[in-house]
Scaffold this motif. Sequence first.
Motif, mmCIF file in Angstrom:
data_model
loop_
_atom_site.group_PDB
_atom_site.id
_atom_site.type_symbol
_atom_site.label_atom_id
_atom_site.label_comp_id
_atom_site.label_asym_id
_atom_site.label_seq_id
_atom_site.Cartn_x
_atom_site.Cartn_y
_atom_site.Cartn_z
ATOM 1 N N GLN A 147 24.659 -55.834 -38.069
ATOM 2 C CA GLN A 147 25.551 -54.714 -38.368
ATOM 3 C C GLN A 147 26.502 -55.063 -39.503
ATOM 4 O OE1 GLN A 147 25.560 -51.704 -37.388
ATOM 5 N NE2 GLN A 147 24.788 -51.483 -35.321
ATOM 6 N N SER A 148 27.010 -56.282 -39.494
ATOM 7 C CA SER A 148 27.990 -56.674 -40.513
ATOM 8 C C SER A 148 27.352 -56.866 -41.885
ATOM 9 C CB SER A 148 28.701 -57.963 -40.085
ATOM 10 O OG SER A 148 27.795 -59.065 -40.067
ATOM 11 N N GLU A 149 26.075 -57.237 -41.928
ATOM 12 C CA GLU A 149 25.420 -57.510 -43.203
ATOM 13 C C GLU A 149 24.772 -56.279 -43.825
ATOM 14 O OE1 GLU A 149 22.881 -60.904 -43.314
ATOM 15 O OE2 GLU A 149 24.302 -62.187 -42.242
ATOM 16 N N LEU A 150 24.397 -55.306 -43.009
ATOM 17 C CA LEU A 150 23.751 -54.107 -43.556
ATOM 18 C C LEU A 150 24.780 -53.214 -44.243
ATOM 19 C CD1 LEU A 150 21.149 -52.772 -40.967
ATOM 20 C CD2 LEU A 150 20.686 -53.656 -43.257
ATOM 21 N N SER A 151 24.432 -52.729 -45.415
ATOM 22 C CA SER A 151 25.318 -51.826 -46.144
ATOM 23 C C SER A 151 25.271 -50.430 -45.529
ATOM 24 C CB SER A 151 24.882 -51.746 -47.606
ATOM 25 O OG SER A 151 23.601 -51.140 -47.712
ATOM 26 N N SER A 152 26.259 -49.620 -45.871
ATOM 27 C CA SER A 152 26.266 -48.236 -45.398
ATOM 28 C C SER A 152 25.067 -47.481 -45.955
ATOM 29 C CB SER A 152 27.565 -47.546 -45.804
ATOM 30 O OG SER A 152 27.728 -47.568 -47.220
ATOM 31 N N THR A 153 24.633 -47.835 -47.164
ATOM 32 C CA THR A 153 23.445 -47.201 -47.755
ATOM 33 C C THR A 153 22.214 -47.479 -46.905
ATOM 34 O OG1 THR A 153 24.353 -47.401 -49.987
ATOM 35 C CG2 THR A 153 21.961 -47.116 -49.795
ATOM 36 N N SER A 154 22.079 -48.711 -46.436
ATOM 37 C CA SER A 154 20.925 -49.079 -45.619
ATOM 38 C C SER A 154 20.952 -48.379 -44.267
ATOM 39 C CB SER A 154 20.878 -50.599 -45.432
ATOM 40 O OG SER A 154 20.753 -51.244 -46.685
ATOM 41 N N LYS A 155 22.124 -48.261 -43.676
ATOM 42 C CA LYS A 155 22.238 -47.567 -42.388
ATOM 43 C C LYS A 155 21.950 -46.077 -42.558
ATOM 44 C CE LYS A 155 25.535 -50.913 -40.541
ATOM 45 N NZ LYS A 155 26.938 -51.156 -40.104
ATOM 46 N N GLN A 156 22.397 -45.511 -43.659
ATOM 47 C CA GLN A 156 22.096 -44.102 -43.928
ATOM 48 C C GLN A 156 20.594 -43.896 -44.121
ATOM 49 O OE1 GLN A 156 24.560 -43.200 -47.313
ATOM 50 N NE2 GLN A 156 26.459 -43.294 -46.115
ATOM 51 N N TRP A 157 19.935 -44.869 -44.743
ATOM 52 C CA TRP A 157 18.489 -44.780 -44.914
ATOM 53 C C TRP A 157 17.785 -44.771 -43.561
ATOM 54 C CZ3 TRP A 157 14.539 -48.455 -43.897
ATOM 55 C CH2 TRP A 157 13.278 -48.127 -44.420
ATOM 56 N N LEU A 158 18.246 -45.606 -42.628
ATOM 57 C CA LEU A 158 17.663 -45.624 -41.291
ATOM 58 C C LEU A 158 17.755 -44.255 -40.626
ATOM 59 C CD1 LEU A 158 18.821 -48.987 -39.641
ATOM 60 C CD2 LEU A 158 16.538 -48.393 -40.458
ATOM 61 N N GLN A 159 18.843 -43.545 -40.878
ATOM 62 C CA GLN A 159 19.039 -42.240 -40.253
ATOM 63 C C GLN A 159 18.019 -41.210 -40.722
ATOM 64 O OE1 GLN A 159 23.119 -41.376 -41.278
ATOM 65 N NE2 GLN A 159 23.932 -42.495 -39.513
ATOM 66 N N THR A 160 17.393 -41.457 -41.869
ATOM 67 C CA THR A 160 16.431 -40.493 -42.418
ATOM 68 C C THR A 160 15.023 -40.683 -41.871
ATOM 69 O OG1 THR A 160 15.746 -41.859 -44.319
ATOM 70 C CG2 THR A 160 17.747 -40.537 -44.576
ATOM 71 N N LEU A 161 14.776 -41.776 -41.140
ATOM 72 C CA LEU A 161 13.413 -42.112 -40.748
ATOM 73 C C LEU A 161 12.958 -41.321 -39.524
ATOM 74 C CD1 LEU A 161 13.429 -46.007 -41.138
ATOM 75 C CD2 LEU A 161 12.833 -44.251 -42.836
ATOM 76 N N PRO A 162 11.757 -40.761 -39.558
ATOM 77 C CA PRO A 162 11.217 -40.074 -38.376
ATOM 78 C C PRO A 162 10.712 -41.083 -37.352
ATOM 79 C CG PRO A 162 9.577 -40.098 -40.105
ATOM 80 C CD PRO A 162 10.823 -40.718 -40.703
ATOM 81 N N GLY A 163 10.552 -40.625 -36.119
ATOM 82 C CA GLY A 163 10.023 -41.489 -35.067
ATOM 83 C C GLY A 163 8.521 -41.666 -35.143
ATOM 84 N N THR A 164 7.827 -40.666 -35.670
ATOM 85 C CA THR A 164 6.372 -40.729 -35.876
ATOM 86 C C THR A 164 6.058 -40.020 -37.181
ATOM 87 O OG1 THR A 164 5.906 -38.658 -34.694
ATOM 88 C CG2 THR A 164 5.916 -40.688 -33.384
ATOM 89 N N ALA A 165 4.828 -40.204 -37.656
ATOM 90 C CA ALA A 165 4.414 -39.530 -38.889
ATOM 91 C C ALA A 165 2.896 -39.448 -38.924
ATOM 92 C CB ALA A 165 4.937 -40.271 -40.121
ATOM 93 N N THR A 166 2.387 -38.572 -39.771
ATOM 94 C CA THR A 166 0.955 -38.503 -40.044
ATOM 95 C C THR A 166 0.740 -38.703 -41.533
ATOM 96 O OG1 THR A 166 0.997 -36.104 -40.320
ATOM 97 C CG2 THR A 166 0.544 -36.949 -38.106
ATOM 98 N N CYS A 167 -0.474 -39.069 -41.902
ATOM 99 C CA CYS A 167 -0.767 -39.333 -43.301
ATOM 100 C C CYS A 167 -2.204 -38.920 -43.627
ATOM 101 C CB CYS A 167 -0.563 -40.816 -43.624
ATOM 102 S SG CYS A 167 -0.880 -41.276 -45.352
ATOM 103 N N ASP A 168 -2.337 -38.033 -44.583
ATOM 104 C CA ASP A 168 -3.634 -37.632 -45.150
ATOM 105 C C ASP A 168 -4.613 -37.096 -44.111
ATOM 106 O OD1 ASP A 168 -2.618 -38.370 -47.575
ATOM 107 O OD2 ASP A 168 -3.821 -40.196 -47.796
ATOM 108 N N GLY A 169 -4.125 -36.614 -42.989
ATOM 109 C CA GLY A 169 -4.998 -36.093 -41.951
ATOM 110 C C GLY A 169 -5.841 -37.145 -41.267
ATOM 111 N N VAL A 170 -5.585 -38.417 -41.577
ATOM 112 C CA VAL A 170 -6.391 -39.525 -41.056
ATOM 113 C C VAL A 170 -5.602 -40.383 -40.073
ATOM 114 C CG1 VAL A 170 -7.664 -41.619 -41.689
ATOM 115 C CG2 VAL A 170 -7.751 -39.615 -43.180
ATOM 116 N N PHE A 171 -4.313 -40.589 -40.367
ATOM 117 C CA PHE A 171 -3.492 -41.520 -39.600
ATOM 118 C C PHE A 171 -2.412 -40.807 -38.791
ATOM 119 C CE2 PHE A 171 -4.916 -43.861 -43.359
ATOM 120 C CZ PHE A 171 -5.376 -45.043 -42.809
ATOM 121 N N PHE A 172 -2.206 -41.297 -37.578
ATOM 122 C CA PHE A 172 -1.005 -40.996 -36.805
ATOM 123 C C PHE A 172 -0.261 -42.310 -36.645
ATOM 124 C CE2 PHE A 172 1.500 -40.980 -32.973
ATOM 125 C CZ PHE A 172 2.162 -39.755 -33.024
#
Length: 250
Positions: A82-107
């Motif tokens: 927590q102390s080493e991660l920047s606020s930019t990095s923590k904000q990036w984490l907030q944008t990540l989905p829990g799951t994703a699909t790709c090209d109709g091939v991958f879940f």
Amino acid sequence: MRKQYAIISDIHGNSLALLAVLKDIKARNIDTIINLGDHFFGALEPESVAQILRENPMLCISGNTDREILENADKEGMERVQSELSSTSKQWLQTLPGTATCDGVFFACHGTPVSDDDYLLEQVKPEGVFVYPDEELIKRTAPIKERIILCGHSHVNRVIYLSNDKVILNPGSVGLPAYLGNGEHYFAMESMSPHAKYAIVSVDGEAVSIEQVLCAYNWHQASANARNNGNEKWAHYLLHGRMPKSLKPA
């Protein structure tokens, strides 16, 4: 048309391992990377990894420790991350989905399609860790229409071909080749080598080829870094890819 994908997971702050994997991916001229989460948590270099990821576009999802960083979970080693991660990095984490699909091939999921903290492939019993049978894995992945199901979390690289023609792939861990679990049962997850691990999936129509890749990198330095940060267990895991005898479940 044949297309190749690189699948990575569980970097856990290991910048040396991540750089080695990305170098290998680039040498193979693979443009599409799918990253299954658990980016920063551990005894190594969380902010360095965050900077590397920002410089290398890829499809990323969230893992359990990514969520726990945002939740300020009470977890050994979390305060330093927590102390080493920047606020930019923590904000990036907030944008990540829990799951994703790709090209109709991958879940893509980190743990299972419904939980980032459970194992899709492995069942932990008092006797040890076992891969679920075919019929159970078909049941657990029934809602998924994509043919290739990607998961991480266990850090053990596996390819499981199901009788319904789907494939479950765990690419292993880029940055942490073993760890000790302490949930309902005391158990060890061991990949049995210190290499940085990822997978390559080649898709050509209905034909799917999978290569598990073990990249050499300076794991002696990574181990020393973990030790310098006060984590002797991680130092051993990074150097050997397995548990010391003193920590083996009875």
